[in-house]
Write an enzyme that holds these catalytic residues in place. Structure first.
Site, PDB file in Angstrom:
ATOM      1  N   LYS A 256       0.833  -1.210   0.000  1.00  0.00           N
ATOM      2  CA  LYS A 256       0.000   0.000   0.000  1.00  0.00           C
ATOM      3  C   LYS A 256       0.870   1.264   0.000  1.00  0.00           C
ATOM      4  O   LYS A 256       0.627   2.198  -0.770  1.00  0.00           O
ATOM      5  CB  LYS A 256      -0.879  -0.007   1.263  1.00  0.00           C
ATOM      6  CG  LYS A 256      -1.501   1.328   1.606  1.00  0.00           C
ATOM      7  CD  LYS A 256      -2.365   1.260   2.842  1.00  0.00           C
ATOM      8  CE  LYS A 256      -1.646   1.447   4.153  1.00  0.00           C
ATOM      9  NZ  LYS A 256      -1.314   2.816   4.530  1.00  0.00           N
ATOM     10  N   ASN A 257       1.877   1.255   0.884  1.00  0.00           N
ATOM     11  CA  ASN A 257       2.642   2.491   1.072  1.00  0.00           C
ATOM     12  C   ASN A 257       3.628   2.783  -0.055  1.00  0.00           C
ATOM     13  O   ASN A 257       4.382   3.751   0.004  1.00  0.00           O
ATOM     14  CB  ASN A 257       3.325   2.493   2.440  1.00  0.00           C
ATOM     15  CG  ASN A 257       2.298   2.691   3.550  1.00  0.00           C
ATOM     16  OD1 ASN A 257       1.162   3.102   3.280  1.00  0.00           O
ATOM     17  ND2 ASN A 257       2.673   2.383   4.783  1.00  0.00           N
TER      18      ASN A 257
ATOM     19  N   ARG B  31      -0.429  13.828  13.537  1.00  0.00           N
ATOM     20  CA  ARG B  31       0.195  13.662  12.221  1.00  0.00           C
ATOM     21  C   ARG B  31       0.217  14.926  11.372  1.00  0.00           C
ATOM     22  O   ARG B  31      -0.350  14.988  10.287  1.00  0.00           O
ATOM     23  CB  ARG B  31      -0.457  12.511  11.452  1.00  0.00           C
ATOM     24  CG  ARG B  31      -0.381  11.223  12.213  1.00  0.00           C
ATOM     25  CD  ARG B  31      -0.973  10.083  11.451  1.00  0.00           C
ATOM     26  NE  ARG B  31      -0.050   9.565  10.449  1.00  0.00           N
ATOM     27  CZ  ARG B  31      -0.394   8.627   9.578  1.00  0.00           C
ATOM     28  NH1 ARG B  31      -1.622   8.159   9.564  1.00  0.00           N
ATOM     29  NH2 ARG B  31       0.490   8.179   8.722  1.00  0.00           N
ATOM     30  N   PRO B  32       0.887  15.948  11.880  1.00  0.00           N
ATOM     31  CA  PRO B  32       1.009  17.172  11.081  1.00  0.00           C
ATOM     32  C   PRO B  32       1.945  16.960   9.896  1.00  0.00           C
ATOM     33  O   PRO B  32       2.642  15.948   9.831  1.00  0.00           O
ATOM     34  CB  PRO B  32       1.608  18.172  12.071  1.00  0.00           C
ATOM     35  CG  PRO B  32       2.297  17.351  13.095  1.00  0.00           C
ATOM     36  CD  PRO B  32       1.632  16.012  13.138  1.00  0.00           C
TER      37      PRO B  32
ATOM     38  N   ARG C  81      -8.779  -0.717   4.319  1.00  0.00           N
ATOM     39  CA  ARG C  81      -7.914   0.366   3.831  1.00  0.00           C
ATOM     40  C   ARG C  81      -6.555  -0.188   3.375  1.00  0.00           C
ATOM     41  O   ARG C  81      -5.921   0.386   2.487  1.00  0.00           O
ATOM     42  CB  ARG C  81      -7.651   1.394   4.931  1.00  0.00           C
ATOM     43  CG  ARG C  81      -8.848   2.246   5.285  1.00  0.00           C
ATOM     44  CD  ARG C  81      -8.445   3.339   6.252  1.00  0.00           C
ATOM     45  NE  ARG C  81      -7.233   3.983   5.772  1.00  0.00           N
ATOM     46  CZ  ARG C  81      -6.257   4.431   6.543  1.00  0.00           C
ATOM     47  NH1 ARG C  81      -6.332   4.345   7.836  1.00  0.00           N
ATOM     48  NH2 ARG C  81      -5.193   4.994   6.017  1.00  0.00           N
TER      49      ARG C  81
ATOM     50  N   ASP D 100       4.510   0.049  12.568  1.00  0.00           N
ATOM     51  CA  ASP D 100       3.364  -0.687  12.012  1.00  0.00           C
ATOM     52  C   ASP D 100       3.250  -2.108  12.576  1.00  0.00           C
ATOM     53  O   ASP D 100       2.220  -2.744  12.429  1.00  0.00           O
ATOM     54  CB  ASP D 100       3.497  -0.784  10.483  1.00  0.00           C
ATOM     55  CG  ASP D 100       3.668   0.579   9.859  1.00  0.00           C
ATOM     56  OD1 ASP D 100       2.668   1.234   9.612  1.00  0.00           O
ATOM     57  OD2 ASP D 100       4.826   0.997   9.657  1.00  0.00           O
TER      58      ASP D 100
ATOM     59  N   CYS E 278      -5.073   7.369   9.195  1.00  0.00           N
ATOM     60  CA  CYS E 278      -5.297   6.591  10.406  1.00  0.00           C
ATOM     61  C   CYS E 278      -5.350   7.483  11.637  1.00  0.00           C
ATOM     62  O   CYS E 278      -4.646   8.479  11.718  1.00  0.00           O
ATOM     63  CB  CYS E 278      -4.151   5.602  10.582  1.00  0.00           C
ATOM     64  SG  CYS E 278      -4.469   4.022   9.841  1.00  0.00           S
TER      65      CYS E 278
HETATM   66  N1  EPU Z   1       5.502  14.103  11.774  1.00  0.00           N
HETATM   67  C1  EPU Z   1       5.340  15.418  12.121  1.00  0.00           C
HETATM   68  N2  EPU Z   1       5.432  16.360  11.139  1.00  0.00           N
HETATM   69  C2  EPU Z   1       5.667  16.029   9.843  1.00  0.00           C
HETATM   70  C3  EPU Z   1       5.828  14.673   9.495  1.00  0.00           C
HETATM   71  C4  EPU Z   1       5.738  13.729  10.492  1.00  0.00           C
HETATM   72  O1  EPU Z   1       5.129  15.746  13.288  1.00  0.00           O
HETATM   73  O2  EPU Z   1       5.732  16.942   9.001  1.00  0.00           O
HETATM   74  C5  EPU Z   1       5.422  13.076  12.822  1.00  0.00           C
HETATM   75  C6  EPU Z   1       4.237  12.129  12.603  1.00  0.00           C
HETATM   76  O3  EPU Z   1       3.071  12.651  13.169  1.00  0.00           O
HETATM   77  C7  EPU Z   1       4.729  10.877  13.282  1.00  0.00           C
HETATM   78  C8  EPU Z   1       6.243  10.892  12.999  1.00  0.00           C
HETATM   79  O4  EPU Z   1       6.570  12.245  12.743  1.00  0.00           O
HETATM   80  O5  EPU Z   1       4.516  10.946  14.656  1.00  0.00           O
HETATM   81  C9  EPU Z   1       6.675  10.030  11.828  1.00  0.00           C
HETATM   82  O6  EPU Z   1       5.919  10.394  10.700  1.00  0.00           O
HETATM   83  P1  EPU Z   1       6.253   9.927   9.202  1.00  0.00           P
HETATM   84  O7  EPU Z   1       6.123  11.137   8.367  1.00  0.00           O
HETATM   85  O8  EPU Z   1       7.544   9.189   9.159  1.00  0.00           O
HETATM   86  O9  EPU Z   1       5.093   8.892   8.933  1.00  0.00           O
HETATM   87  P2  EPU Z   1       3.998   9.003   7.830  1.00  0.00           P
HETATM   88  O10 EPU Z   1       4.651   9.372   6.575  1.00  0.00           O
HETATM   89  O11 EPU Z   1       2.856   9.780   8.328  1.00  0.00           O
HETATM   90  C10 EPU Z   1       4.264   6.572   6.923  1.00  0.00           C
HETATM   91  C11 EPU Z   1       3.332   5.448   6.610  1.00  0.00           C
HETATM   92  C12 EPU Z   1       2.832   4.845   7.917  1.00  0.00           C
HETATM   93  C13 EPU Z   1       4.038   4.317   8.677  1.00  0.00           C
HETATM   94  C14 EPU Z   1       5.062   5.450   8.917  1.00  0.00           C
HETATM   95  C15 EPU Z   1       6.353   4.953   9.493  1.00  0.00           C
HETATM   96  C16 EPU Z   1       2.313   6.032   4.521  1.00  0.00           C
HETATM   97  C17 EPU Z   1       1.098   6.490   3.827  1.00  0.00           C
HETATM   98  N3  EPU Z   1       2.213   5.944   5.846  1.00  0.00           N
HETATM   99  O12 EPU Z   1       3.511   7.508   7.700  1.00  0.00           O
HETATM  100  O13 EPU Z   1       1.980   3.763   7.570  1.00  0.00           O
HETATM  101  O14 EPU Z   1       3.620   3.819   9.918  1.00  0.00           O
HETATM  102  O15 EPU Z   1       5.378   6.099   7.658  1.00  0.00           O
HETATM  103  O16 EPU Z   1       7.049   4.210   8.554  1.00  0.00           O
HETATM  104  O17 EPU Z   1       3.330   5.741   3.915  1.00  0.00           O
HETATM  105  C18 EPU Z   1       0.086   2.407   7.775  1.00  0.00           C
HETATM  106  O18 EPU Z   1       0.384   1.900   6.688  1.00  0.00           O
HETATM  107  O19 EPU Z   1      -0.823   1.954   8.503  1.00  0.00           O
HETATM  108  C19 EPU Z   1       0.800   3.587   8.232  1.00  0.00           C
HETATM  109  C20 EPU Z   1       0.329   4.371   9.194  1.00  0.00           C
END
Ligand code: EPU
Length: 445
Positions: free
Chosen positions: A22-23, A121-122, A421, A307, A116
């Site tokens: 998915k990702n 998640r900003p 999802r 995850d 999710c």
């Molecule tokens: N964060 C911020 N500000 C930002 C970006 C991130 O505060 O600008 C925080 C997030 O809120 C979180 C942490 O930093 O607490 C890490 O966030 P990251 O950006 O690495 O995660 P993500 O991109 O939101 C992706 C995957 C997640 C997976 C994480 C970790 C996708 C669509 N989502 O999330 O997958 O857990 O990376 O590898 O690629 C899932 O598939 O169920 C899922 C949640």
């Protein structure tokens, strides 16, 4: 509304094929906005997030053809640069269109991303980095949209303050067509990012990883279409591995991502799980004689992924002794705990001592909800019994399914759209392994 009805207690045995990740799929769809040519993407999972993102692309003007697990996308007539709130707010990944829309069309309007319910998640790290490339981005709290403009994006050196998986991808998607060289420091190393990079390179992008956590992108004039097959989903493999071990079963996983699961295999085998390399892409998972309590701390790749912690917790309810899970990536990813306790698990929260939490945690420390705990203590083994359960996010949903497969009696799990999802027809694949699980329409009188 649909629910799963599961009669647990049966060892899962047999073979299962892992779907495309998915990702990765979602990000490659977004990459289609970078070219007028057609992108042909194979091994696309049939899951809700995929169809939601395709809706976003169609709204922008892309033409999408779905044929089984192959999706063809052509984005040569983009006529909108605004992602509607109703779709965008349900799918966090829709914010990734920011980069391609800005670099190709000079503007983008996106809703504050949803996804999710695992924390605030900003996307401040994405926004700040795009500003460094020359974008002007304003957030209007009255309508919940980010308004972004950029007459042109230029390459620069961006150092992410903390790891961000999709933030890194947003910048890659902007950098490939930006003017000059973009250097990303402290960039994410998740293998899903690399799969996106491989596809972009096939489209003509110039991207390299010259050092750990560094990505260099040389902007090019134009990208072209390509055909690409998405890597299998390692999160799914972890789910099936735990399903085998927790039920005392024996599952052969095809399209295994073994080499990208080293951190998982380390703790799985320490906990008494057995991993057998049957073939280059086939791995067998089963439980040993006894499951042992094992501590984990979640981390960005190459560590133990966030995850995996929720499914891992179910395994630990069956392990002998006290185990802990310390979640360091998201500030709120323990929604399943109350539900597992309802089934007879013995899980309590605690706050680990961390010298410098502001730096230690991957989330922004100020986003933490007062009183929320970052770790759990699981005392096992405990007998799990049936219950009526509700899924709150994707991985927590998979976790409840695992728990119900282990539990005695008949459980109902509501809100299956959460698991839809990210997992394609999970119930059919589990049934193929002998599970007693069915999808039932909920009727409200
Ligand atoms: N964060 C911020 N500000 C930002 C970006 C991130 O505060 O600008 C925080 C997030 O809120 C979180 C942490 O930093 O607490 C890490 O966030 P990251 O950006 O690495 O995660 P993500 O991109 O939101 C992706 C995957 C997640 C997976 C994480 C970790 C996708 C669509 N989502 O999330 O997958 O857990 O990376 O590898 O690629 C899932 O598939 O169920 C899922 C949640």
């Amino acid at each position: 509304m649909e629910k799963f009805v599961i009669n647990g207690g049966k060892p899962l045995k047999g073979e299962v094929n892992i779907s495309g990740a998915k990702n990765v799929a979602l990000k490659i769809f977004v990459a289609s906005l970078l070219t007028n040519d057609e992108l042909i993407i194979h091994n696309v999972p049939h899951i809700r997030d995929v169809f939601l993102l395709l809706e976003v692309l169609e709204h922008l003007g892309s033409k999408v053809i779905v044929n089984e697990h192959t999706i063809r996308i052509r984005s040569n007539h983009i006529h909108k640069t605004l992602v509607p709130l109703e779709v965008g707010a349900r799918l966090r990944t829709s914010s990734l269109v920011l980069g391609p829309l800005l670099v190709r069309y000079g503007e983008a309007t996106i809703p504050n991303p949803g996804g999710c319910r695992i924390g605030i998640r900003p996307i401040d790290r994405h926004i700040e980095a795009l500003r460094q490339m020359g974008a002007t981005i304003e957030y209007h709290s009255e309508d919940g949209y980010f308004y972004a403009k950029a007459p042109s994006l230029h390459g620069t050196t961006v150092t992410f303050p903390k790891n961000t998986h999709t933030g890194t991808e947003t910048l890659i998607l902007a950098g490939v067509l930006a003017k000059g060289k973009t250097v990303l420091k402290n960039a994410a190393e998740e293998v899903e990012v690399d799969d996106l990079i491989s596809c972009l390179i096939r489209m003509g992008a110039r991207i390299s990883r010259p050092a750990p956590r560094t990505i260099v992108i040389e902007g090019v004039e134009k990208l072209h279409g390509t055909e690409y097959s998405i890597m299998p989903d390692r999160n799914e493999e972890v789910t099936f591995a735990i399903a085998a071990a927790i039920t005392g079963g024996d599952v052969l996983v095809h399209s295994s991502q073994r080499n990208n699961l080293v951190a998982f295999h380390d703790v799985f085998t320490k906990a008494g799980g057995i991993v057998i390399e049957e073939d280059t892409s086939i791995t067998r998972y089963k439980a040993g004689k006894k499951l042992l309590a094992t501590d984990v701390v979640t981390e960005p790749h190459p560590g133990f992924m966030t995850d995996w912690q929720a499914p891992w917790a179910v395994l630990m309810t069956q392990a002998d002794g006290k185990s802990t899970i310390h979640e360091t990536v998201f500030e709120s990813r323990f929604s399943y705990v109350r539900q597992l306790n309802k089934m007879g698990a013995n899980i309590s929260f605690f706050d680990p001592k961390v010298p410098n939490p502001t730096e230690f945690y991957n989330f922004n420390w100020q986003d933490r909800v007062e009183g929320y705990h970052q770790a759990i203590l699981i005392t096992g083994p405990t007998k799990l019994h049936n219950a009526i359960l509700e899924m709150e996010d994707l991985r927590a949903g998979a976790t409840l399914v695992l728990a119900a497969l282990k539990a005695e009696g008949e459980s109902s799990i509501l809100k299956v759209e959460q698991i839809d999802r990210g997992y394609e027809k999970i119930e059919e694949r589990l049934r193929g392994l002998g599970a007693r699980i069915s999808r039932v329409r909920e009727d409200f009188a």
